[in-house]
Design a protein around this motif. Structure first.
Motif, PDB file in Angstrom:
ATOM      1  N   ASP A  17      39.996  47.002  45.262  1.00 26.34           N
ATOM      2  CA  ASP A  17      39.335  46.327  46.379  1.00 26.34           C
ATOM      3  C   ASP A  17      38.392  47.271  47.131  1.00 26.34           C
ATOM      4  OD1 ASP A  17      40.744  44.034  45.762  1.00 26.34           O
ATOM      5  OD2 ASP A  17      42.322  44.427  47.228  1.00 26.34           O
ATOM      6  N   GLY A  18      37.754  48.174  46.390  1.00 29.33           N
ATOM      7  CA  GLY A  18      36.791  49.088  46.979  1.00 29.33           C
ATOM      8  C   GLY A  18      37.395  50.332  47.603  1.00 29.33           C
ATOM      9  N   ALA A  19      38.731  50.413  47.670  1.00 26.79           N
ATOM     10  CA  ALA A  19      39.400  51.594  48.240  1.00 26.79           C
ATOM     11  C   ALA A  19      39.695  52.585  47.123  1.00 26.79           C
ATOM     12  CB  ALA A  19      40.676  51.194  48.947  1.00 26.79           C
ATOM     13  N   GLU A  20      39.126  53.770  47.232  1.00 21.34           N
ATOM     14  CA  GLU A  20      39.261  54.794  46.190  1.00 21.34           C
ATOM     15  C   GLU A  20      40.361  55.789  46.569  1.00 21.34           C
ATOM     16  OE1 GLU A  20      36.417  58.363  44.946  1.00 21.34           O
ATOM     17  OE2 GLU A  20      35.530  56.392  44.499  1.00 21.34           O
ATOM     18  N   THR A  21      41.233  56.080  45.614  1.00 23.37           N
ATOM     19  CA  THR A  21      42.376  56.954  45.858  1.00 23.37           C
ATOM     20  C   THR A  21      42.514  57.940  44.719  1.00 23.37           C
ATOM     21  OG1 THR A  21      43.518  55.074  46.898  1.00 23.37           O
ATOM     22  CG2 THR A  21      44.844  56.997  46.377  1.00 23.37           C
ATOM     23  N   LYS A  22      42.853  59.178  45.059  1.00 21.70           N
ATOM     24  CA  LYS A  22      43.160  60.167  44.022  1.00 21.70           C
ATOM     25  C   LYS A  22      44.423  59.714  43.305  1.00 21.70           C
ATOM     26  CE  LYS A  22      44.128  65.119  43.412  1.00 21.70           C
ATOM     27  NZ  LYS A  22      43.164  65.324  42.318  1.00 21.70           N
ATOM     28  N   PHE A  23      44.379  59.606  41.989  1.00 22.48           N
ATOM     29  CA  PHE A  23      45.449  58.949  41.245  1.00 22.48           C
ATOM     30  C   PHE A  23      46.631  59.868  40.965  1.00 22.48           C
ATOM     31  CE2 PHE A  23      47.102  56.971  37.193  1.00 22.48           C
ATOM     32  CZ  PHE A  23      47.650  55.860  37.817  1.00 22.48           C
ATOM     33  N   VAL A  24      46.392  61.064  40.448  1.00 20.53           N
ATOM     34  CA  VAL A  24      47.477  61.984  40.087  1.00 20.53           C
ATOM     35  C   VAL A  24      47.670  62.976  41.227  1.00 20.53           C
ATOM     36  CG1 VAL A  24      48.368  63.596  38.380  1.00 20.53           C
ATOM     37  CG2 VAL A  24      46.846  61.731  37.655  1.00 20.53           C
ATOM     38  N   GLN A  25      48.842  62.943  41.835  1.00 23.09           N
ATOM     39  CA  GLN A  25      49.105  63.790  42.993  1.00 23.09           C
ATOM     40  C   GLN A  25      49.576  65.183  42.620  1.00 23.09           C
ATOM     41  OE1 GLN A  25      48.315  62.445  46.201  1.00 23.09           O
ATOM     42  NE2 GLN A  25      47.396  61.167  44.608  1.00 23.09           N
ATOM     43  N   HIS A 200      38.749  54.868  38.000  1.00 24.57           N
ATOM     44  CA  HIS A 200      39.244  53.747  37.198  1.00 24.57           C
ATOM     45  C   HIS A 200      39.336  52.530  38.112  1.00 24.57           C
ATOM     46  CE1 HIS A 200      40.354  56.550  33.941  1.00 24.57           C
ATOM     47  NE2 HIS A 200      40.575  57.381  34.954  1.00 24.57           N
ATOM     48  N   VAL A 201      38.425  51.614  37.942  1.00 30.22           N
ATOM     49  CA  VAL A 201      38.353  50.432  38.797  1.00 30.22           C
ATOM     50  C   VAL A 201      39.327  49.378  38.275  1.00 30.22           C
ATOM     51  CG1 VAL A 201      36.881  48.611  39.727  1.00 30.22           C
ATOM     52  CG2 VAL A 201      35.957  50.924  39.365  1.00 30.22           C
ATOM     53  N   VAL A 202      40.232  48.968  39.148  1.00 27.72           N
ATOM     54  CA  VAL A 202      41.190  47.921  38.803  1.00 27.72           C
ATOM     55  C   VAL A 202      40.698  46.620  39.426  1.00 27.72           C
ATOM     56  CG1 VAL A 202      43.587  47.149  38.931  1.00 27.72           C
ATOM     57  CG2 VAL A 202      43.062  49.595  38.717  1.00 27.72           C
ATOM     58  N   ASP A 203      40.074  45.799  38.622  1.00 20.97           N
ATOM     59  CA  ASP A 203      39.590  44.507  39.108  1.00 20.97           C
ATOM     60  C   ASP A 203      40.746  43.518  39.182  1.00 20.97           C
ATOM     61  OD1 ASP A 203      36.825  45.163  39.282  1.00 20.97           O
ATOM     62  OD2 ASP A 203      36.669  45.019  37.097  1.00 20.97           O
ATOM     63  N   ARG A 204      40.734  42.704  40.214  1.00 19.52           N
ATOM     64  CA  ARG A 204      41.722  41.635  40.294  1.00 19.52           C
ATOM     65  C   ARG A 204      41.381  40.584  39.228  1.00 19.52           C
ATOM     66  NH1 ARG A 204      45.202  42.045  44.337  1.00 19.52           N
ATOM     67  NH2 ARG A 204      44.676  43.459  46.059  1.00 19.52           N
ATOM     68  N   ARG A 205      42.326  40.297  38.388  1.00 17.25           N
ATOM     69  CA  ARG A 205      42.061  39.390  37.272  1.00 17.25           C
ATOM     70  C   ARG A 205      42.089  37.948  37.762  1.00 17.25           C
ATOM     71  NH1 ARG A 205      45.297  42.396  32.288  1.00 17.25           N
ATOM     72  NH2 ARG A 205      44.446  44.461  32.762  1.00 17.25           N
ATOM     73  N   PRO A 206      40.948  37.269  37.761  1.00 20.29           N
ATOM     74  CA  PRO A 206      40.935  35.879  38.234  1.00 20.29           C
ATOM     75  C   PRO A 206      41.494  34.957  37.161  1.00 20.29           C
ATOM     76  CG  PRO A 206      38.760  36.513  37.482  1.00 20.29           C
ATOM     77  CD  PRO A 206      39.617  37.739  37.351  1.00 20.29           C
ATOM     78  N   PRO A 207      42.094  33.837  37.578  1.00 18.54           N
ATOM     79  CA  PRO A 207      42.559  32.878  36.577  1.00 18.54           C
ATOM     80  C   PRO A 207      41.390  32.063  36.054  1.00 18.54           C
ATOM     81  CG  PRO A 207      42.976  32.029  38.767  1.00 18.54           C
ATOM     82  CD  PRO A 207      42.401  33.417  38.954  1.00 18.54           C
ATOM     83  N   SER A 208      41.539  31.510  34.875  1.00 13.74           N
ATOM     84  CA  SER A 208      40.509  30.610  34.373  1.00 13.74           C
ATOM     85  C   SER A 208      40.583  29.300  35.145  1.00 13.74           C
ATOM     86  CB  SER A 208      40.695  30.352  32.880  1.00 13.74           C
ATOM     87  OG  SER A 208      41.798  29.494  32.663  1.00 13.74           O
ATOM     88  N   ALA A 209      39.448  28.640  35.294  1.00 15.97           N
ATOM     89  CA  ALA A 209      39.405  27.364  36.013  1.00 15.97           C
ATOM     90  C   ALA A 209      40.305  26.323  35.348  1.00 15.97           C
ATOM     91  CB  ALA A 209      37.964  26.860  36.077  1.00 15.97           C
ATOM     92  N   ALA A 210      40.338  26.346  34.025  1.00 17.42           N
ATOM     93  CA  ALA A 210      41.165  25.373  33.302  1.00 17.42           C
ATOM     94  C   ALA A 210      42.655  25.621  33.562  1.00 17.42           C
ATOM     95  CB  ALA A 210      40.870  25.449  31.809  1.00 17.42           C
ATOM     96  N   ALA A 211      43.046  26.913  33.615  1.00 18.48           N
ATOM     97  CA  ALA A 211      44.456  27.234  33.875  1.00 18.48           C
ATOM     98  C   ALA A 211      44.850  26.816  35.286  1.00 18.48           C
ATOM     99  CB  ALA A 211      44.694  28.723  33.670  1.00 18.48           C
ATOM    100  N   VAL A 212      43.971  27.034  36.256  1.00 19.79           N
ATOM    101  CA  VAL A 212      44.241  26.599  37.631  1.00 19.79           C
ATOM    102  C   VAL A 212      44.409  25.086  37.676  1.00 19.79           C
ATOM    103  CG1 VAL A 212      43.281  26.414  39.961  1.00 19.79           C
ATOM    104  CG2 VAL A 212      43.083  28.565  38.696  1.00 19.79           C
ATOM    105  N   GLU A 213      43.561  24.382  36.957  1.00 25.43           N
ATOM    106  CA  GLU A 213      43.626  22.918  36.938  1.00 25.43           C
ATOM    107  C   GLU A 213      44.955  22.435  36.362  1.00 25.43           C
ATOM    108  OE1 GLU A 213      41.150  19.171  34.968  1.00 25.43           O
ATOM    109  OE2 GLU A 213      40.188  21.140  35.178  1.00 25.43           O
TER     110      GLU A 213
END
Length: 614
Positions: A17-25, A200-213
């Motif tokens: 969601d646009g927030a960047e974080t160092k991944f490996v501590q 590494h951008v983690v996009d929120r995976r949207p559902p397909s319109a047909a699956a929502v229906e």
């Protein structure tokens, strides 16, 4: 090669969601001949930001790393390194725990010499039929990604694949890169591009319109739907969307162990825990539901009460899950998507249809009020022989700050906490119940304390689990990360002792007793273990509390302590919760000389016949 690996890890970032974080501590590790002069030397001379934490048990340090990642919603991790042989194998149990729970951990076990000149080296397995096999191969079935770096240039492709899996919300778990000890020390002219900052951008995976229906059509036809909130709700930061969805359509919510705290306990639509360790309110609604909406749950047998929880005629399932395999369970209509994105699209579709559930006015409120009174009763329950487990939990609930994080994993405590604990804030209930791994509790609390330095962290642990693993108590002292260990002493593995007796056994082999000269079995006096003295010997502060008043005073003092503290709480065995119209399938022998076992087997067979067959 080891230097290159650390430099690469130090430049990995994640963006959600646009927030960047160092991944490996950093790296948690225990050094041996298989890694001390490779990755150990690289860590010693490292100029980067990776911190090194010295583990005390290889399994414990991986539990701590997993707990850290779980508490951080899988957006930050620690790597874990060990030597070859037993050091590596000690991490396998914790690797499985992470993978089952969908938690990212990076494991870097040392491995045999790739060049084989000193073969066989100390701690090397010798498999005569396949000389490529080593202890590190044991990680294959418990890892989401596994690779052996047999040449230094292989690191580049393997490291990128490792990051792909570690940052994938659907496929994450343990990732193992086996590092032959000679290859760790080999030089290679890695290109500068390998070490650039990677986000590494983690996009929120949207559902397909047909699956929502499809999903919305099923929900719109339901009169008595029930939401089951799993860990995916929390990992997706979808707690606000869950509350809005439930409120908008009047749908009650039940929570899994991983999903507990997705809604505040006193939310009018939160019926509490579901399944084997569920509340009476949630289990009764589940039994009559005509539609179950699973959100971010993998539907373990404890959640479904071994597929007997949902007994409504023609009950259907809609499964919103980022993991396709979980979304397909129970023959459900799959909505493969991020929980936040999926709930948003589902709500819009149902709004357009003008949907509202058909629960009778005040029906859910009455069920919730009845359960709240039962919890109050259990929290106040007195016992003539001493402190009951539920009474102790009531005192603790009343004394801890709502922002405190409670950590647990195994024994009878997970059932009581799932049913009775009242989380007011998200991420304050940290239960490892995907694998229910004994020994997770103290290590997990240390990992949670690393992740949440501003909160008090409490490990709820039974005496059996504490004896199995408490090593990272010392690491918490070494790192100055205070945890408070609440040790419930009931003289053994009483959770399984209860399970035995409930299924016809007289109780065998699960209490901590001396061997009796008369019976030849472990039926003598209970072992007198002073857990408070043991904790003090390790450097912790410790108290013993035998009464509600002593426990309240010990908790108050523990809050003021600045270092790790243990409170030993002797409780009466068998004073945990049970029942509430739940069931769990555990096979009972069809043949036994015991009439009680025969009766238990017949009852188990009858209940099994009532459950969904698949």
């Amino acid at each position: 090669m080891a230097q290159a690996l650390l430099k690469f890890l130090d430049n990995q970032y994640i963006s959600v969601d646009g927030a960047e974080t160092k991944f490996v501590q950093g790296v948690m590790g225990i050094f041996g001949h298989g890694n001390v002069t490779g990755i150990g030397e690289a860590l010693e001379r490292s100029a980067g930001e990776l911190v090194y934490v010295q583990g005390k048990n290889e399994q414990g340090m991986v539990h701590a790393a997993a707990a850290y990642a779980k508490q951080k919603n899988r957006r930050q991790i620690w790597a874990c390194t060990s030597s070859i042989g037993p050091g590596a194998l000690n991490m396998v149990t914790a690797a499985a725990t992470a993978t089952v729970n969908r938690i990212p951990v990076l494991l870097l076990p040392g491995d045999n010499f790739a060049g084989r000149q000193p073969d066989p080296v100390l701690q090397q397995l010798e498999v005569a039929s396949d000389y490529n096999v080593s202890a590190a191969d044991a990680f294959k079935p418990v890892s989401r990604y596994w690779d052996r770096i047999a040449r230094p240039e292989q690191l580049m492709a393997a490291a990128l694949q490792a990051m792909r899996v570690l940052t994938d919300p659907a496929e994450t778990g343990a990732v193992t890169l086996a590092l032959p000890q000679d290859v760790q020390a080999e030089a290679y002219d890695y290109p500068d591009a390998f070490f650039v900052k990677r986000v590494h951008v983690v996009d929120r995976r949207p559902p397909s319109a047909a699956a929502v229906e499809r999903a919305a059509a099923l929900i719109a036809a339901a009169k008595r739907p029930l939401i089951i909130a799993g860990g995916g709700v929390l990992y997706a930061d979808a707690t606000a969307e869950l509350a809005a969805f439930a409120e908008r359509f009047g749908i009650p919510v039940a929570e899994t162990q991983a999903g507990n705290s997705a809604l505040p306990w006193d939310h009018p639509l939160n019926l509490g825990a579901i399944g084997v360790t569920g509340s009476l309110a949630a289990n009764r609604v589940a039994a009559d539901a005509d539609l179950v909406i699973g959100i971010g749950t993998r539907y373990s047998d404890f959640t479904t009460a071994s597929k007997r929880a949902f007994r409504g005629e023609g009950v259907k399932f809609v499964n919103l899950n980022v993991q396709a395999a979980d979304a397909a369970k129970l023959e459900g209509t799959a909505l493969v998507a991020d929980a936040k994105a999926g709930l948003s699209d589902l709500q819009a579709s149902l709004d357009a249809a003008g949907y509202r559930s058909a629960y009778v006015e005040n029906e859910l409120a009455a069920l919730k009020a009845e359960w709240d009174r039962e919890v109050d009763r259990l929290f106040a329950a007195q016992h003539p022989d001493g402190l009951s487990q539920t009474r102790a939990l009531g005192v603790i609930q009343d004394t801890l700050d709502p922002s405190s994080v409670v950590v647990c994993a195994a024994g009878s405590l997970p059932g009581d906490l799932h049913r009775l604990w009242r989380p007011a804030q998200p991420k304050t209930y940290h239960m490892e119940y995907g694998f229910s791994c004994m020994g997770y509790e103290v290590a997990g609390a240390f990992g949670a304390a690393l992740a949440e330095p501003s909160r008090e962290v409490y490990a709820f642990v039974g005496d059996g689990s504490y004896l199995m693993m408490h090593s990272e108590l010392v690491t918490s002292l070494q790192e100055g990360r205070k945890i408070t260990i609440l040790l419930f002493d009931n003289h053994g593995f009483q959770c399984i002792h209860n399970l035995q007796r409930a299924n016809g056994s007289d109780g065998f082999g699960n209490e901590f007793r001396y061997r009796s000269a008369d019976t030849g079995r472990l039926t003598g006096a209970t072992l007198p273990i002073d857990f408070a003295a043991h904790a003090r010997s390790l450097g912790a502060v410790a108290y013993t509390a035998r009464t509600p008043e002593e426990l309240r005073e010990a908790l108050t003092r523990a809050k003021r302590e600045t270092t790790t503290t243990l409170i030993e709480i002797p409780v009466v065995p068998g004073t945990n919760t049970d029942g509430y119209e739940s069931w769990w399938r555990v096979e009972v022998p069809e043949v036994s000389v015991s009439a009680k076992v025969g009766a238990a087997q017949r009852e188990m067979a009858a209940r099994t016949a009532e459950a969904k067959p698949y």
